[in-house]
Design a protein around this motif. Structure first.
Motif: not given
Length: 341
Positions: A56-60, A133-143
């Motif tokens: 999962v990749v999110s930007l905000d 100026h962006l923030k990126c979060c990289v997640s892995v479900t059940n990682g």
């Protein structure tokens, strides 16, 4: 005759992360609001615990909207003109806490190749933007659970898996992910000044090694004997002690570079001839075609220790023939008491 199965290639976690990031950034630049993209790691015929995992990749604009790895971390920061991108480890992606890895502590466990690809795409897509100026979060479900099946905790990558990848392609049945893990653990042990690295094959061998050394210096190499010793040799490991049971060690002395059964079985006729030549005794291979059975027969005639010594000597000779090195010492698990272990 049936057709040979065509084995499937796959893509690394890094490749999937970059693809998700590109899609996420494209959407964000249209909507100008928080955006999330998900992708599942494509299945293939490799032995990889991350197959099928959801990335999962999110930007905000603000990290307050992200669920981050609870371990203290600093983001990877990329600046381009007046724009910037900060990349964080979300839930399920590890954070590096020890030295000796490709990524320094305390940054997200995202390898340089995918990081570079993400940064390059950000630069391309924002070249006509200013003060973004962006923030990126990289997640892995059940990682966090997946990471328990890896060596991450041992090398100080906490609370998640690593986002890996150099070429982007995972070759089928090469077990490249496992070998990459072994390579990382060797590098880690050397960087952390362990004079001796222990290679173990099997749970019993691992437990014995743990009684002699810190777990950080012990690497479970599976059946990848040749590959692991080659990696240690190339990285100039000062000393490697390879520990396994007599069955697997018999395969090593007979020249098996990988001891998995799909690469072949022990030549018992050769083993019988070697025992006769070296120990002066002819075992009955018709009665038993197992090394354990042969060991039991030799124990009855007082030749068990001599048998252990023969197997150990020949295994060490084979390793030296492969690599022309004296830095690797093979020890069979059953002989540890004989050698003062």
């Amino acid at each position: 005759m049936s057709e040979k199965k065509v084995l499937r290639k796959g893509y690394t976690t890094g490749t999937h992360t970059v693809a998700a990031f590109r899609s996420c950034l494209d959407t964000f630049l249209i909507t100008n609001s928080q955006t999330t993209t998900k992708t599942n790691k494509i299945d293939n015929d490799d032995l990889d615990v991350t197959k099928g995992c959801e990335i999962v990749v999110s930007l905000d604009f603000d990290i307050e909207n992200f669920l981050l790895n609870p371990t203290f971390q600093k983001p990877q920061i990329f600046s381009c003109k007046t724009n910037s991108l900060e990349i964080y480890a979300g839930l399920g992606v590890g954070v590096v806490t020890k030295k000796g890895l490709k990524i320094q502590a305390p940054y997200p466990a995202i390898n340089p190749a995918p990081l570079e690809a993400m940064q390059e795409y950000f630069e391309i897509k924002t070249k006509n933007k200013e003060n973004l100026h962006l923030k990126c979060c990289v997640s892995v479900t059940n990682g966090q659970e997946i990471a328990k099946q890896t060596a991450n905790l041992k090398v100080g990558v906490l609370e998640g898996i690593s986002i890996l990848g150099t070429t982007g392609i995972v070759k089928p049945v090469s077990s490249s992910a496992y070998i990459d893990s072994v390579k990382t653990e060797i590098e880690f042990a050397i960087q952390n000044n362990y004079e001796t690295i222990y290679f173990t094959l099997g749970n019993s061998a691992f437990k014995v090694a743990c009684s002699k050394a810190n777990e950080e210096a012990i690497i479970e190499i599976g059946n990848f004997i040749y590959d692991s010793v080659e990696l240690a040799t190339k990285q100039n490991a000062k000393e490697v002690i390879f520990l396994c049971g007599i069955g697997k060690m018999t395969k090593v002395y007979q020249g098996f570079k990988n001891t998995h059964n799909r690469f072949g079985v022990i030549d018992f006729t050769k083993l019988q001839l070697d025992i006769k030549e070296n120990l002066g005794y002819e075992v009955d291979i018709e009665a038993t075609l197992t090394v354990k059975g042969i060991s039991q027969e030799l124990e009855k005639v007082g030749l068990l220790d001599a048998f252990y010594e023969m197997i150990t000597k020949k295994a060490n000779e084979q390793i030296k023939q492969w690599f022309k090195t004296s830095n690797v010492k093979a020890i069979i698990l059953e002989q540890k008491e004989v050698l003062g272990w």
